[in-house]
Design an enzyme around this catalytic site. Structure first.
Site, PDB file in Angstrom:
ATOM      1  N   ASP A 110      41.879  -2.182  45.191  1.00  0.00           N
ATOM      2  CA  ASP A 110      43.113  -2.349  44.333  1.00  0.00           C
ATOM      3  C   ASP A 110      44.164  -2.240  45.489  1.00  0.00           C
ATOM      4  O   ASP A 110      44.051  -1.067  46.051  1.00  0.00           O
ATOM      5  CB  ASP A 110      43.290  -1.524  43.194  1.00  0.00           C
ATOM      6  CG  ASP A 110      44.467  -1.947  42.394  1.00  0.00           C
ATOM      7  OD1 ASP A 110      45.613  -1.872  42.864  1.00  0.00           O
ATOM      8  OD2 ASP A 110      44.375  -2.238  41.037  1.00  0.00           O
ATOM      9  N   ILE A 111      45.198  -2.939  45.328  1.00  0.00           N
ATOM     10  CA  ILE A 111      46.343  -2.980  46.555  1.00  0.00           C
ATOM     11  C   ILE A 111      47.369  -1.742  46.038  1.00  0.00           C
ATOM     12  O   ILE A 111      48.016  -1.327  46.914  1.00  0.00           O
ATOM     13  CB  ILE A 111      46.940  -4.245  46.816  1.00  0.00           C
ATOM     14  CG1 ILE A 111      47.540  -4.290  48.202  1.00  0.00           C
ATOM     15  CG2 ILE A 111      48.113  -4.594  45.740  1.00  0.00           C
ATOM     16  CD1 ILE A 111      46.821  -4.468  49.259  1.00  0.00           C
ATOM     17  N   GLU A 148      48.542  -6.834  33.863  1.00  0.00           N
ATOM     18  CA  GLU A 148      49.156  -7.564  34.838  1.00  0.00           C
ATOM     19  C   GLU A 148      48.706  -8.875  35.389  1.00  0.00           C
ATOM     20  O   GLU A 148      49.280  -9.881  35.602  1.00  0.00           O
ATOM     21  CB  GLU A 148      49.335  -6.451  36.016  1.00  0.00           C
ATOM     22  CG  GLU A 148      50.324  -6.891  37.169  1.00  0.00           C
ATOM     23  CD  GLU A 148      50.017  -6.056  38.311  1.00  0.00           C
ATOM     24  OE1 GLU A 148      50.038  -4.804  37.941  1.00  0.00           O
ATOM     25  OE2 GLU A 148      49.834  -6.465  39.379  1.00  0.00           O
ATOM     26  N   HIS A 166      38.891  -7.880  34.609  1.00  0.00           N
ATOM     27  CA  HIS A 166      38.516  -7.086  35.658  1.00  0.00           C
ATOM     28  C   HIS A 166      38.180  -5.568  35.231  1.00  0.00           C
ATOM     29  O   HIS A 166      38.878  -5.187  34.233  1.00  0.00           O
ATOM     30  CB  HIS A 166      39.426  -7.059  36.964  1.00  0.00           C
ATOM     31  CG  HIS A 166      40.821  -6.754  36.730  1.00  0.00           C
ATOM     32  ND1 HIS A 166      41.698  -7.807  35.882  1.00  0.00           N
ATOM     33  CD2 HIS A 166      41.556  -5.642  36.448  1.00  0.00           C
ATOM     34  CE1 HIS A 166      42.979  -7.118  35.521  1.00  0.00           C
ATOM     35  NE2 HIS A 166      42.741  -6.010  36.093  1.00  0.00           N
ATOM     36  N   HIS A 205      38.589  -1.755  36.245  1.00  0.00           N
ATOM     37  CA  HIS A 205      39.123  -0.740  37.665  1.00  0.00           C
ATOM     38  C   HIS A 205      38.182   0.267  37.616  1.00  0.00           C
ATOM     39  O   HIS A 205      37.625   1.101  36.619  1.00  0.00           O
ATOM     40  CB  HIS A 205      40.471  -0.024  36.960  1.00  0.00           C
ATOM     41  CG  HIS A 205      41.527  -0.885  36.997  1.00  0.00           C
ATOM     42  ND1 HIS A 205      42.486  -0.921  37.989  1.00  0.00           N
ATOM     43  CD2 HIS A 205      41.899  -1.707  35.730  1.00  0.00           C
ATOM     44  CE1 HIS A 205      43.351  -1.899  37.557  1.00  0.00           C
ATOM     45  NE2 HIS A 205      43.176  -2.332  36.367  1.00  0.00           N
TER      46      HIS A 205
END
Ligand code: AMP
Length: 133
Positions: free
Chosen positions: A29-30, A88, A93, A95
């Site tokens: 994750d960025i 978002e 997905h 996390h």
């Protein structure tokens, strides 16, 4: 239009990749909550994770299990927190967040900043553990 994650999977947008197979893709994750915060994504694009069919969903969890084991081996932590938000990016997905306390998986926390070299090093550490698991 393809989601940002499909564009990452297709190599159109750069990422710090951790692993992939024919159906799933994992990358850092960025905007991480912790070092090693990783996203696991099905290559099949659908917004809501529970719209995946049973086989796709089970495969996503099993792929995440392998990635979580590698993160846990690479990053000092007590366990890997698992979260599904999808507020978002409309591409299902999971996390995976290294955690030592509940506060570590509070998505309201300020996100950490890492340099590109630091992200690369974290991805390499996790990849090394995947190979040796
Ligand atoms: P959510 O959809 O609420 O689960 O959040 C999407 C997550 O994707 C956020 O934590 C973002 O930091 C992350 N994200 C968005 N774009 C990228 C990107 N290009 N590379 C890596 N992570 C991203």
């Amino acid at each position: 239009m393809a989601s940002v994650f499909t564009r990452i999977i297709n190599g159109e947008i750069p990422c710090y990749k951790v692993a992939e197979d024919d159906r799933y893709f994992a990358f850092l994750d960025i905007n991480p909550l912790k070092e090693g915060h990783t996203l696991v994504v099905p290559k099949y694009e659908t917004d809501y994770v529970f719209d995946l069919d049973n086989d796709q969903l089970a495969g996503l969890i099993l792929f995440s299990k392998k990635i979580a084991a590698a993160i846990k081996a690479a990053i000092p932590c007590t366990r890997i927190g698992v979260a599904i938000l999808g507020l978002e990016v409309p591409h299902a997905h999971i996390h995976l967040v290294p955690m030592n306390s509940m506060e570590d998986v509070n998505f309201k926390n300020p996100k950490l900043k890492f340099t590109s070299e630091e992200f690369k090093s974290t991805a390499e550490k996790i990849k090394d553990k995947l190979i040796s698991l």
